[in-house]
Scaffold this active site. Structure first.
Site, PDB file in Angstrom:
ATOM      1  N   ASP A  29      -0.126   5.183   0.976  1.00  0.00           N
ATOM      2  CA  ASP A  29      -0.343   6.156   2.042  1.00  0.00           C
ATOM      3  C   ASP A  29      -0.533   5.451   3.385  1.00  0.00           C
ATOM      4  O   ASP A  29      -1.422   4.617   3.541  1.00  0.00           O
ATOM      5  CB  ASP A  29      -1.559   7.022   1.720  1.00  0.00           C
ATOM      6  CG  ASP A  29      -1.447   7.674   0.343  1.00  0.00           C
ATOM      7  OD1 ASP A  29      -0.315   8.029  -0.039  1.00  0.00           O
ATOM      8  OD2 ASP A  29      -2.476   7.813  -0.334  1.00  0.00           O
TER       9      ASP A  29
ATOM     10  N   ASP B  22       0.857  -1.160   0.000  1.00  0.00           N
ATOM     11  CA  ASP B  22       0.000   0.000   0.000  1.00  0.00           C
ATOM     12  C   ASP B  22       0.913   1.235   0.000  1.00  0.00           C
ATOM     13  O   ASP B  22       2.111   1.119   0.276  1.00  0.00           O
ATOM     14  CB  ASP B  22      -0.878  -0.026   1.247  1.00  0.00           C
ATOM     15  CG  ASP B  22      -1.702   1.225   1.402  1.00  0.00           C
ATOM     16  OD1 ASP B  22      -2.437   1.571   0.458  1.00  0.00           O
ATOM     17  OD2 ASP B  22      -1.615   1.865   2.458  1.00  0.00           O
TER      18      ASP B  22
END
Length: 213
Positions: free
Chosen positions: A33, A31
């Site tokens: 953020d 991922d």
């Protein structure tokens, strides 16, 4: 300006660099953020981007092991109209630049901008590309001929882990999470230095393993 690599209105698929990988290699999925960079809510300003501690060596370890590194990120801020693909591109470029300064590189970036509360064509609920659905991981696996069952995912939300499980991965590391198991999918915590060492060891083991059974 270079056209954005949009496969459809809400799906960004960007191949970065020219590294060629053998068929059937595992990958390191991450991922973005809250996992690679510090989460600032809906990041739209490159000047506000800072990397999380200890993540660059993880990505660099995958680079050195010859393992593809793939970012898979939900971007509901685009769907909601908070910012557009131009801002996403600028922020993502900053993330990649900061990683590069620390000797780490990414091979592919996929971003999904669909959301049930989106605007116009981006207003799609439960889109197959949006985590926790596995679409982005499966698309990267198809494009890079990745061995999903031997691949790893690192994320900061249960949706990241669920996407990994649904894509057939065996292991995930959850930032500031708790260890658990969902069937054959094992989730490890990523909190302190020993957790990062465990992740580095798993990446090294993948690099040492044969690409084909």
């Amino acid at each position: 300006m270079t056209p954005h690599p949009l496969q459809e209105p809400g799906l960004w698929v960007q191949r970065i660099g020219g590294r060629v990988f053998p068929q059937g290699m595992p990958a390191l999925f991450l991922d973005r953020d809250g996992t690679i960079n510090i989460d600032t809510g809906y990041p739209d300003d490159p000047a506000g981007i800072a990397l999380r501690a200890h993540i660059s060596p993880v990505i660099a370890a995958a680079n050195h092991a010859g393992i593809p590194v793939v970012i898979v990120t939900n971007q509901s801020g685009i769907a909601r109209g908070y910012f557009g693909w131009d801002e996403f591109s600028a922020v993502n470029g900053r993330v990649l630049d900061l990683l590069g300064r620390e000797g780490a590189s990414v091979d592919m970036v996929l971003a999904c901008a669909y959301h049930e509360n989106g605007i116009g064509p981006l207003a799609i609920a439960d889109h197959p590309m949006r985590k926790p659905n596995p679409g982005m991981l499966l698309e990267a696996a198809r494009r890079l001929d990745i061995d999903a069952p031997r691949s790893l995912i690192v994320g900061d939300k249960p949706a990241d882990m669920e996407a990994g499980r649904r894509a057939g991965l065996a292991q995930g590391w959850l930032v500031d999470g708790e260890p658990s198991r969902q069937g054959d999918f094992a989730i490890s915590s990523l909190r302190d230095r020993s957790d990062f060492d465990s992740l580095l060891g798993a990446i090294a083991a993948l690099g040492a393993a044969p690409g084909q059974a």
